[in-house]
Design a protein around this motif. Structure first.
Motif, short mmCIF file in Angstrom:
data_model
loop_
_atom_site.label_atom_id
_atom_site.label_comp_id
_atom_site.label_asym_id
_atom_site.label_seq_id
_atom_site.Cartn_x
_atom_site.Cartn_y
_atom_site.Cartn_z
N LEU A 7 -1.86 -41.12 -16.03
CA LEU A 7 -0.61 -41.42 -15.90
C LEU A 7 -0.57 -42.95 -15.82
N PHE A 8 -1.51 -43.72 -15.39
CA PHE A 8 -1.60 -45.23 -15.20
C PHE A 8 -1.80 -45.70 -16.39
N TRP A 9 -2.28 -45.21 -17.37
CA TRP A 9 -2.56 -45.45 -18.84
C TRP A 9 -1.19 -45.36 -19.59
N LEU A 10 -0.66 -44.42 -19.44
CA LEU A 10 0.89 -44.04 -20.02
C LEU A 10 1.82 -45.14 -19.54
N ASN A 11 1.75 -45.46 -18.25
CA ASN A 11 2.66 -46.38 -17.71
C ASN A 11 2.38 -47.89 -18.17
N ILE A 12 1.17 -48.34 -18.48
CA ILE A 12 0.83 -49.41 -19.08
C ILE A 12 1.27 -49.43 -20.49
N PHE A 13 1.20 -48.45 -21.37
CA PHE A 13 1.63 -48.28 -22.61
C PHE A 13 2.89 -48.54 -23.02
N HIS A 14 3.73 -47.86 -22.16
CA HIS A 14 5.07 -47.79 -22.48
C HIS A 14 6.05 -47.77 -20.83
N PRO A 15 5.80 -49.08 -20.41
CA PRO A 15 6.22 -48.82 -19.00
C PRO A 15 7.62 -49.27 -18.69
N PHE A 16 8.26 -49.33 -19.79
CA PHE A 16 9.92 -49.56 -19.39
C PHE A 16 10.76 -49.17 -20.38
N TYR A 17 11.89 -48.95 -20.24
CA TYR A 17 12.69 -48.58 -21.07
C TYR A 17 14.08 -49.60 -21.48
N VAL A 18 13.95 -50.30 -22.52
CA VAL A 18 14.84 -51.29 -22.76
C VAL A 18 15.34 -51.47 -23.92
N SER A 19 16.75 -51.57 -24.23
CA SER A 19 17.17 -51.81 -25.67
C SER A 19 17.64 -53.38 -25.73
N VAL A 20 17.82 -54.11 -26.80
CA VAL A 20 18.33 -55.19 -27.03
C VAL A 20 19.25 -55.14 -28.09
N THR A 21 20.64 -55.45 -27.65
CA THR A 21 21.80 -55.74 -28.64
C THR A 21 22.14 -57.24 -28.80
N GLU A 22 22.12 -57.46 -29.90
CA GLU A 22 22.73 -59.04 -30.19
C GLU A 22 23.85 -58.76 -31.31
N ILE A 23 24.80 -59.63 -30.83
CA ILE A 23 26.15 -59.72 -31.44
C ILE A 23 26.41 -61.17 -31.88
N VAL A 24 26.42 -61.49 -33.13
CA VAL A 24 26.74 -62.86 -33.56
C VAL A 24 27.82 -63.05 -34.40
N HIS A 25 28.61 -63.91 -33.96
CA HIS A 25 29.80 -64.19 -34.61
C HIS A 25 29.71 -65.49 -35.44
N HIS A 26 29.77 -65.26 -36.91
CA HIS A 26 29.81 -66.53 -37.84
C HIS A 26 31.11 -67.02 -38.08
N LYS A 27 31.30 -68.17 -37.38
CA LYS A 27 33.01 -68.65 -37.20
C LYS A 27 33.09 -69.13 -38.85
N ASN A 28 32.17 -69.66 -39.58
CA ASN A 28 32.89 -70.07 -40.90
C ASN A 28 32.94 -68.84 -41.96
N THR A 29 32.21 -67.95 -41.67
CA THR A 29 32.64 -66.53 -42.57
C THR A 29 33.58 -65.55 -41.90
N GLY A 30 33.62 -65.75 -40.54
CA GLY A 30 34.14 -64.69 -40.06
C GLY A 30 33.63 -63.28 -39.61
N ASN A 31 32.38 -63.03 -40.24
CA ASN A 31 31.40 -62.06 -40.16
C ASN A 31 30.72 -62.02 -38.64
N VAL A 32 30.75 -60.72 -37.97
CA VAL A 32 30.28 -60.29 -36.90
C VAL A 32 29.11 -59.51 -37.26
N GLN A 33 27.67 -59.96 -36.97
CA GLN A 33 26.51 -59.14 -37.12
C GLN A 33 26.00 -58.67 -35.81
#
Length: 161
Positions: A7-33
């Motif tokens: 259990l200790f080893w498993l917690n070290i290997f994958h100890p937290f649950y997180v996602s990252v979402t990045e939203i970028v608006h390019h003003k010159n093209t109007g694109n949102v990625q």
């Protein structure tokens, strides 16, 4: 004692649950990625539980079917509104980077973003301790927050000069 060590080893290997979402608006093209980063093992389990299909993100037997499941899941768990209008996320593809899957989307063009509302409950059904980081970059201005399960909404205001 060996179980405790495991259990200790498993917690070290994958100890937290997180996602990252990045939203970028390019003003010159109007694109949102939009890019979403999730641990691919957690994402596979979420897709399997939700759609009752065996999923292998690293070596999919049917890539088109997998991409359809990814698109459906993300669209059901990530909603973005700009100035009160819901944006339609168009899947662009995914790639694996180390232990994570990066999923990429674009939206129809947007001229100006004054208000950016994000609802994100990605993997909340999988882990009660899931956290989702949100980074929004509009006209070079960056705003970030962390949404801890069950909090799933944030509203960013961008004032133009």
């Amino acid at each position: 004692m060996p179980q405790l060590l495991l259990l200790f080893w498993l917690n070290i290997f994958h100890p937290f649950y997180v996602s990252v979402t990045e939203i970028v608006h390019h003003k010159n093209t109007g694109n949102v990625q939009v890019s979403v980063r999730v641990f691919f093992d957690d994402f596979e389990k979420a897709l399997e539980n939700k759609y009752k299909k065996k999923v292998n993100i690293l070596k999919p037997s049917n890539r088109e079917e997998l991409e359809a499941l990814i698109t459906l899941y993300i669209k059901n768990h990530l909603k973005i509104k700009v100035n009160g209008k819901v944006l339609d996320l168009k899947f662009q593809g995914y790639e694996i980077e180390e232990d994570a899957a990066w999923c990429y989307f674009e939206t129809p063009k947007v001229k100006v973003i004054k208000e950016l509302y994000v609802e994100n409950d990605i993997l909340f059904e999988q882990h009660s301790s899931q956290s989702n980081m949100i980074h929004a970059i509009v006209d070079g201005k960056r705003k970030s927050t962390k949404l801890d399960n069950p909090k799933k909404e944030v509203n960013f205001i961008f004032l133009s000069n």
